[in-house]
Write a protein that holds these residues in place. Structure first.
Motif, PDB file in Angstrom:
ATOM      1  N   ASP A 175       0.858  -1.150   0.104  1.00 34.53           N
ATOM      2  CA  ASP A 175       0.207   0.174  -0.018  1.00 34.53           C
ATOM      3  C   ASP A 175       0.877   1.059  -0.026  1.00 34.53           C
ATOM      4  N   TRP A 176       1.890   1.029   0.867  1.00 31.61           N
ATOM      5  CA  TRP A 176       3.033   2.226   0.979  1.00 31.61           C
ATOM      6  C   TRP A 176       3.464   2.714  -0.757  1.00 31.61           C
TER       7      TRP A 176
ATOM      8  N   SER B   4       0.600   5.438   1.191  1.00 31.96           N
ATOM      9  CA  SER B   4      -0.392   5.621   2.535  1.00 31.96           C
ATOM     10  C   SER B   4      -0.726   4.269   2.889  1.00 31.96           C
ATOM     11  N   PHE B   5      -1.020   4.034   4.152  1.00 36.99           N
ATOM     12  CA  PHE B   5      -1.380   2.794   4.383  1.00 36.99           C
ATOM     13  C   PHE B   5      -2.313   2.946   6.060  1.00 36.99           C
ATOM     14  N   CYS B   6      -2.889   1.730   6.333  1.00 36.38           N
ATOM     15  CA  CYS B   6      -3.675   1.976   7.762  1.00 36.38           C
ATOM     16  C   CYS B   6      -2.998   0.689   8.551  1.00 36.38           C
ATOM     17  N   ILE B   7      -2.818   0.856   9.575  1.00 33.43           N
ATOM     18  CA  ILE B   7      -2.462   0.055  10.735  1.00 33.43           C
ATOM     19  C   ILE B   7      -3.469  -0.447  11.588  1.00 33.43           C
ATOM     20  N   LYS B   8      -3.880  -1.529  11.828  1.00 40.10           N
ATOM     21  CA  LYS B   8      -4.902  -2.037  12.790  1.00 40.10           C
ATOM     22  C   LYS B   8      -4.475  -2.553  13.925  1.00 40.10           C
TER      23      LYS B   8
ATOM     24  N   MET C 141       0.842   8.479   6.334  1.00 37.04           N
ATOM     25  CA  MET C 141       0.641   9.202   4.973  1.00 37.04           C
ATOM     26  C   MET C 141       1.839   9.805   4.630  1.00 37.04           C
ATOM     27  N   SER C 142       2.199   9.890   3.349  1.00 35.55           N
ATOM     28  CA  SER C 142       3.530  10.578   2.934  1.00 35.55           C
ATOM     29  C   SER C 142       3.300  11.944   2.871  1.00 35.55           C
ATOM     30  N   SER C 143       4.225  12.697   3.464  1.00 36.79           N
ATOM     31  CA  SER C 143       4.231  14.220   3.551  1.00 36.79           C
ATOM     32  C   SER C 143       4.460  14.782   2.208  1.00 36.79           C
TER      33      SER C 143
ATOM     34  N   LYS D 167      -6.632   9.734  -6.023  1.00 37.54           N
ATOM     35  CA  LYS D 167      -6.625   8.264  -5.489  1.00 37.54           C
ATOM     36  C   LYS D 167      -6.335   8.263  -3.713  1.00 37.54           C
ATOM     37  N   LEU D 168      -5.011   8.613  -3.867  1.00 39.44           N
ATOM     38  CA  LEU D 168      -4.518   8.746  -2.231  1.00 39.44           C
ATOM     39  C   LEU D 168      -5.434   9.228  -1.561  1.00 39.44           C
TER      40      LEU D 168
END
Length: 731
Positions: free
Chosen positions: A663-664, A669-673, A683-685, A717-718
Motif C-alpha cells: 500500500d505504501w 499511504s497505509f492503515c495499521i489496525k 501518510m506521505s508528506s 486516489k490517495l
C-alpha cells in the motif's frame, strides 16, 4: 513456564466479584487490607499454575469471608488454632461459591503433598496433636490417611467442618485448643513420670509412681488420661521417645501447629526475591483549568504578536520612506488558494458521510402495520393476507463530535503545513455537516514566561500544578499545556480568521529563515508531550461529550512520532532531619504496571516508547468504549519502513506486513489496525503536498500531458482512499 501476574490479578478480581486492587510484591506472605481493599500477593515464581491458583483462591477466600474485626479481644486462643479452623471454613465456602475451584484445591494440595510441603513424609501422623491432624484432614485428607479417634476428636472435627460464620470458627478453635492443651498436659505428666523413674533408677510401675505424686497432681488422673489418649504401658517399661506424641510447643510451653509452620515455610520458598520490586502507578486526574489554554487566550497572543510586527514594519518603512507592505500577503494568498483547491476533498467527505449515515439509518429501519385497511389491496383478498397499510420508521441518527489533538513539537516543523492541510479539510467537513469539534495542540512552551509588548517586560510564568502530587502517580510536567487553537463554538468568520492564524504559524515554522514575520514566543514548537496529552483526554473527552450532548465522539491524533515514557512520583528524603518531598523517577519497565482503580485493570509497561503510548490509548479505549481513537502519522519516505516495522514484524504476520508495504509503495499511504489506535493512518508528506489539479501548459507535449494526468489521478486516489477509510470510522 513463568507466571503472568496480571492474569492472576484478573483471576483474583473475578473470584472476589469486585474490583479488588491486586498487587504482586516481593513479600513472604499474602495479606489483605480490608479497608483499602488491596490484596497483596507474593511473587510465587517457583509455583506451578495449579498451586498459584490454589494460593490465589485461598487468599481471596479470606478477603471475602474473613471479617475486619479484632477477634483477639473475643478469645485468648492462639492465632494458629484460629487459622486452622478459618482456613477450613473459607476454603469450604469458596468451593461452594465456585464449584470449579474444588478441582483446583484438590490438585493443588496433592501437588503440595507430593512435594512434602507439610514435612510429614518421615513421621508417624498418629503421634501429631489434633490441631496438626485437623489441618492435614481438611487440606490433604483426600490422599493421606489421617487417624482421628472416635469420641471427642471426631466431635471436634465435625464441629470444624460445620462452621459457617467467623463466630463459629472462634468457637471451634477454642474447643480445639482446649483439647490439645489437655492432651499436652497428659503428655507432660507422663514425661515427668518417665524422667523421675530414670533419675531414681526405680523399677516401680508408672501406677506406683503416680500414687506417690502430690495431691495437686491428682491421684489416678494420669492413668485415666493415659487410657483416654489411647496410650498404654505394659509392665514397668518406660515410655520411649518413639511412642511419645510429637506435640510442638513454643518457648512458653504453648501448643503449636507444626504442620502450619511447615507449610508456611515451604510456601515462602516459592517466593522469588530476585530482581526489581513491582511498582504500581496510576494516571493522575488533571485540572483542565490549568492544562487548557483557552481559544480566546491563544489567538489574542497570536494577534498581539502579529499586530506588533506589522506596526514595527510600518514604522520602519515610514522612517526610511519605503512603501509599507503586508507582511502576511504571501501566506494569506496561499491559504486562499488552498481553501479553493480543498473543496473537492471536503465535498467528497460530506458525500461519503451522508451516504453512510443514510445506509445505517436504512439498516436500522423498522416496518410495522398501522391497523388501517389499504383499499388498493382489497381486490387481492383471496390470495393476500396482508391488507393493512404499513409504516416504516427510521431510527434517529447518532450525534457526532470530533476532538483533534495536534502535535506542536519541533520535529513537526517541516510537515506542519501538510498536517494542517489535512486538519483543515476535516474542519471544513465538520462545519458543512454541523459536527461540533475542538482542536488542541500539545506543547511545553505555553506556560513559560511571557513578553508584554506595551511595557516591554517579561512576565513570570504560571507554574501552578495540574494535580495534587502523590507517590506512584504518573508525572505530568507543570509546563505541559493543551492549546485550544480551533473550536466550533466561534462564528464561521472568526473560525476562518483563526485558521489563517494557524496557517501563518505553520508556514513560518517551515520557512523560518525566509519568512518575513516570526511566531509568538509562547507558541514556539516544543518537545513531544504526546503521552501527557493522552492523560489529559481522560477529562477532556467526557467534558466535550457532555457540553455538546453527543453520542459518538472521534478522537484524532495528528503526530509525526512517539514520545518518551512518563515518569512517576516518589517520596524523597535527602537526610534524616528533612521532611520527605515528592520527586520524580523514571519507570522501570520490567517491573512497572499502570493501574486503573476505576476499571480494576492493570497494564504492563513495555520498553519501547510506542508501546507506552499504546498502553495509554488502550486504557482510554477501556474507559470510553464508544469513542474511536484515530491516529494520523505524517511520514517522510525514509521513515515509512521503520514505522511499519514497529507494528509489523517481518517474521510474524508476514502477509499483513507485505500488504502494508505494498500500500505504501503504490498509494503512499497505509492503515495499521494492530496499534493502540482503532486505526493508525500513515501518510506521505510529499504526496500530501502535491496538487491534485490537472494543469499543463498550452504547448505541452503528449508525454507531459500523460505524466500530469497520471500524477493527478494518483494524488486523487490517495486522498480518496484515506478519506474514505476515515469516514467509515466516523460514520
Amino acid at each position: 513456564m513463568s507466571v503472568r501476574h496480571e492474569i492472576k490479578s484478573q483471576l483474583a478480581k473475578l473470584l472476589a466479584t469486585e474490583d479488588l486492587v491486586v498487587e504482586h510484591k516481593k513479600v513472604s506472605t499474602a495479606c489483605f487490607n480490608v479497608h483499602t481493599r488491596v490484596l497483596t500477593l507474593p511473587m510465587w515464581e517457583k509455583a506451578s499454575n495449579t498451586v498459584y491458583d490454589l494460593l490465589v483462591g485461598h487468599e481471596v477466600g479470606h478477603a471475602l469471608f474473613t471479617p475486619d474485626e479484632n477477634w483477639l479481644e473475643k478469645t485468648k486462643v492462639p492465632q494458629q488454632f484460629v487459622n486452622v479452623v478459618e482456613d477450613a471454613r473459607i476454603e469450604k465456602l469458596m468451593k461452594r461459591k465456585y464449584a470449579g475451584l474444588a478441582k483446583t484445591f484438590f490438585n493443588g494440595y496433592k501437588e503440595l503433598n507430593d512435594d512434602d510441603f507439610f514435612q510429614i513424609a518421615d513421621d508417624d501422623i498418629s503421634t501429631f496433636n489434633l490441631a496438626d491432624r485437623a489441618n492435614l484432614w481438611f487440606k490433604v485428607g483426600n490422599y493421606v490417611n489421617i487417624p482421628i479417634e472416635s469420641g471427642e476428636e471426631t466431635e471436634i472435627i465435625n464441629l470444624i467442618a460445620a462452621t459457617e460464620t467467623f463466630a463459629d470458627s472462634l468457637i471451634a478453635a477454642e474447643e480445639l485448643y482446649k483439647y490439645c492443651k489437655k492432651e499436652k498436659e497428659k503428655e507432660q505428666k507422663i514425661a515427668d513420670i518417665d524422667a523421675h523413674q530414670q533419675q531414681s533408677g526405680s523399677t516401680s510401675s508408672a501406677d506406683e509412681t503416680m500414687e506417690q505424686s502430690t495431691p495437686e497432681e491428682g491421684e489416678g488422673d494420669s492413668e485415666d488420661k493415659q487410657e483416654q489418649s489411647g496410650e498404654s504401658n505394659s509392665g514397668g517399661s518406660t515410655l520411649d521417645n518413639q511412642s511419645t506424641p510429637q506435640s510442638s510447643t513454643d518457648e512458653d510451653g504453648n501448643v503449636e501447629v507444626r504442620t502450619a509452620d511447615s507449610l508456611e515455610d515451604k510456601i515462602r520458598d516459592l517466593v522469588s526475591m530476585d530482581g526489581y520490586e513491582n511498582v504500581y502507578v496510576e494516571i493522575p486526574k488533571v485540572n483542565l483549568e490549568t492544562v487548557i489554554a483557552s481559544n480566546k487566550e491563544v489567538h489574542e497572543e497570536i494577534d498581539s504578536c502579529f499586530a506588533n510586527q506589522q506596526d514595527r514594519h510600518n514604522l520602519t518603512a515610514q522612517e526610511k520612506n519605503f512603501t509599507s507592505i503586508n507582511l502576511f500577503g504571501v501566506s494569506d494568498q496561499q491559504f486562499k488558494e488552498f481553501k479553493i483547491s480543498a473543496q473537492k476533498e471536503v465535498n467528497y467527505l460530506v458525500k461519503e458521510f451522508e451516504c453512510r449515515k443514510a445506509a445505517d439509518s436504512y439498516a436500522r429501519a423498522t416496518t410495522s402495520r398501522t391497523g388501517v385497511l389499504d383499499c388498493s389491496k382489497l381486490h387481492t383478498y383471496k390470495y393476500n393476507e396482508d391488507l393493512f397499510k404499513k409504516v416504516t420508521t427510521l431510527a434517529d441518527g447518532k450525534n457526532h463530535g470530533l476532538v483533534f489533538v495536534l502535535d506542536w513539537s519541533g520535529s513537526m516543523s517541516n510537515v506542519l503545513t501538510d498536517t494542517c492541510k489535512q486538519l483543515f479539510n476535516l474542519i471544513w467537513f465538520c462545519r458543512k455537516v454541523s459536527i461540533p469539534f475542538e482542536v488542541y495542540a500539545f506543547t511545553n512552551e505555553w506556560r513559560r514566561c511571557t513578553y508584554d509588548f506595551e511595557t516591554h517586560q517579561h512576565l513570570s510564568a504560571d507554574r501552578s500544578p495540574h494535580y495534587e502530587k502523590k507517590e506512584n502517580l504518573l508525572s505530568v510536567d507543570e509546563t505541559f499545556s493543551m492549546m485550544n487553537i480551533l473550536t466550533s463554538k466561534v462564528s464561521s468568520k472568526e473560525l476562518e480568521r483563526q485558521m489563517l492564524n494557524i496557517w501563518r504559524l505553520a508556514l513560518c515554522f517551515g520557512n523560518t529563515y525566509s519568512c518575513n514575520y516570526t511566531y509568538p514566543n509562547r507558541m514556539c514548537l516544543s518537545g513531544t508531550p504526546l503521552n501527557e496529552a493522552l492523560v489529559s483526554l481522560h477529562q477532556i473527552l467526557p467534558k466535550f461529550q457532555k457540553e455538546n450532548k453527543i453520542q459518538k465522539v472521534q478522537c484524532i491524533v495528528l503526530t509525526d512520532g512517539e514520545a518518551n515514557h512518563l515518569t512517576r512520583h516518589v517520596k524523597v528524603q535527602r537526610n534524616l532531619e528533612s521532611e520527605p518531598y515528592i520527586g520524580i523517577r523514571r519507570l522501570t519497565p520490567e517491573s512497572t504496571f499502570v493501574r486503573d482503580r476505576k476499571l480494576g485493570t492493570t497494564y504492563k509497561v513495555e520498553y519501547e516508547w510506542h508501546k507506552f503510548t499504546d498502553l495509554l490509548l488502550t486504557n482510554l479505549k477501556d474507559n470510553f468504549p464508544t469513542i474511536n481513537f484515530i491516529g494520523i502519522r505524517i511520514l517522510s519516505s525514509r521513515d515509512a519502513n521503520n514505522f511499519i516495522r514497529l507494528y509489523h514484524n517481518h517474521g510474524e504476520n508476514l502477509k499483513d506486513c507485505q500488504k502494508v508495504v505494498a500500500d505504501w509503495k503504490k498509494l503512499k499511504s497505509f492503515c495499521i489496525k494492530n496499534s493502540g489506535y482503532d486505526a493508525y493512518f500513515g501518510m506521505s508528506s510529499t504526496a500530501l503536498s502535491q496538487d491534485s489539479e490537472f494543469e499543463v501548459s498550452d504547448d505541452a507535449t503528449k508525454t507531459q500531458i500523460k505524466s500530469a494526468f497520471i500524477k493527478s489521478l494518483k494524488t486523487k486516489k490517495l486522498n480518496k482512499k484515506v478519506l474514505g477509510e476515515f469516514i467509515s470510522l466516523v460514520a
